[in-house]
Design a protein around this motif. Structure first.
Motif, PDB file in Angstrom:
ATOM      1  N   UNK A   3       0.847  -1.196   0.000  1.00 60.31           N
ATOM      2  CA  UNK A   3       0.000   0.000   0.000  1.00 60.31           C
ATOM      3  C   UNK A   3       0.874   1.233   0.000  1.00 60.31           C
ATOM      4  N   UNK A   4       0.437   2.220  -0.777  1.00 63.12           N
ATOM      5  CA  UNK A   4       1.125   3.507  -0.748  1.00 63.12           C
ATOM      6  C   UNK A   4       0.679   4.274   0.490  1.00 63.12           C
ATOM      7  N   UNK A   5       1.500   5.175   0.914  1.00 62.23           N
ATOM      8  CA  UNK A   5       1.133   6.018   2.048  1.00 62.23           C
ATOM      9  C   UNK A   5       0.010   6.955   1.614  1.00 62.23           C
ATOM     10  N   UNK A  16      -5.385   6.588  -0.721  1.00 64.10           N
ATOM     11  CA  UNK A  16      -4.412   5.541  -0.401  1.00 64.10           C
ATOM     12  C   UNK A  16      -4.590   4.352  -1.337  1.00 64.10           C
ATOM     13  N   UNK A  17      -4.732   4.609  -2.623  1.00 62.71           N
ATOM     14  CA  UNK A  17      -4.944   3.561  -3.604  1.00 62.71           C
ATOM     15  C   UNK A  17      -3.623   2.875  -3.920  1.00 62.71           C
ATOM     16  N   UNK A  18      -3.713   1.575  -4.110  1.00 67.73           N
ATOM     17  CA  UNK A  18      -2.527   0.822  -4.502  1.00 67.73           C
ATOM     18  C   UNK A  18      -2.339   0.958  -6.010  1.00 67.73           C
ATOM     19  N   UNK A  19      -1.176   0.575  -6.458  1.00 68.50           N
ATOM     20  CA  UNK A  19      -0.904   0.618  -7.902  1.00 68.50           C
ATOM     21  C   UNK A  19      -1.857  -0.307  -8.656  1.00 68.50           C
ATOM     22  N   UNK A  23      -4.368   0.740 -11.687  1.00 60.06           N
ATOM     23  CA  UNK A  23      -4.329   0.069 -12.985  1.00 60.06           C
ATOM     24  C   UNK A  23      -5.687  -0.530 -13.336  1.00 60.06           C
ATOM     25  N   UNK A  24      -6.380  -1.098 -12.335  1.00 58.48           N
ATOM     26  CA  UNK A  24      -7.697  -1.656 -12.594  1.00 58.48           C
ATOM     27  C   UNK A  24      -8.686  -0.559 -12.990  1.00 58.48           C
ATOM     28  N   UNK A  25      -8.595   0.585 -12.342  1.00 61.14           N
ATOM     29  CA  UNK A  25      -9.471   1.705 -12.707  1.00 61.14           C
ATOM     30  C   UNK A  25      -9.203   2.171 -14.129  1.00 61.14           C
ATOM     31  N   UNK A  26      -7.941   2.176 -14.536  1.00 62.30           N
ATOM     32  CA  UNK A  26      -7.601   2.550 -15.914  1.00 62.30           C
ATOM     33  C   UNK A  26      -8.201   1.547 -16.897  1.00 62.30           C
ATOM     34  N   UNK A  27      -8.091   0.247 -16.577  1.00 66.59           N
ATOM     35  CA  UNK A  27      -8.653  -0.780 -17.451  1.00 66.59           C
ATOM     36  C   UNK A  27     -10.175  -0.655 -17.542  1.00 66.59           C
TER      37      UNK A  27
END
Length: 94
Positions: A3-5, A16-19, A23-27
């Protein structure tokens, strides 16, 4: 899964979204745009035959499932009824 800070945006909202989530939101957004474009072409191109429209829908389904493997049920619940309604309206199918 790291997790990102949490980061505060300009509006003061903490994110605090993870990578992976990003990426899933972009897809998801890419798939929505693709489906909307297919629907627009079917609705607006009067020279399009019913066979060509059906092939476009089949190809868009294949593309969506390659982006999201194993999500056939989600496709069938979300997109299939929209395409069916569009085909009924466009080609006056019963």
């Amino acid at each position: 899964m790291e997790k990102e800070q949490p980061k505060e945006t300009e509006q003061g909202v903490v994110s605090s979204k993870t990578k992976e989530e990003i990426e899933e939101q972009k897809l998801i957004r890419r798939m929505q745009m693709m489906m909307n474009m297919v629907m627009q072409v079917i609705a607006q191109d009067r020279s399009l035959s019913i066979e060509e429209a059906s092939q476009m829908i089949a190809d868009s389904r294949k593309a969506a499932l390659s982006m999201f493997p194993g999500k056939e049920l989600a496709y069938d619940l979300i997109w299939r009824p929209r395409f069916q309604r569009l085909m009924r309206e466009r080609f006056r199918i019963m």
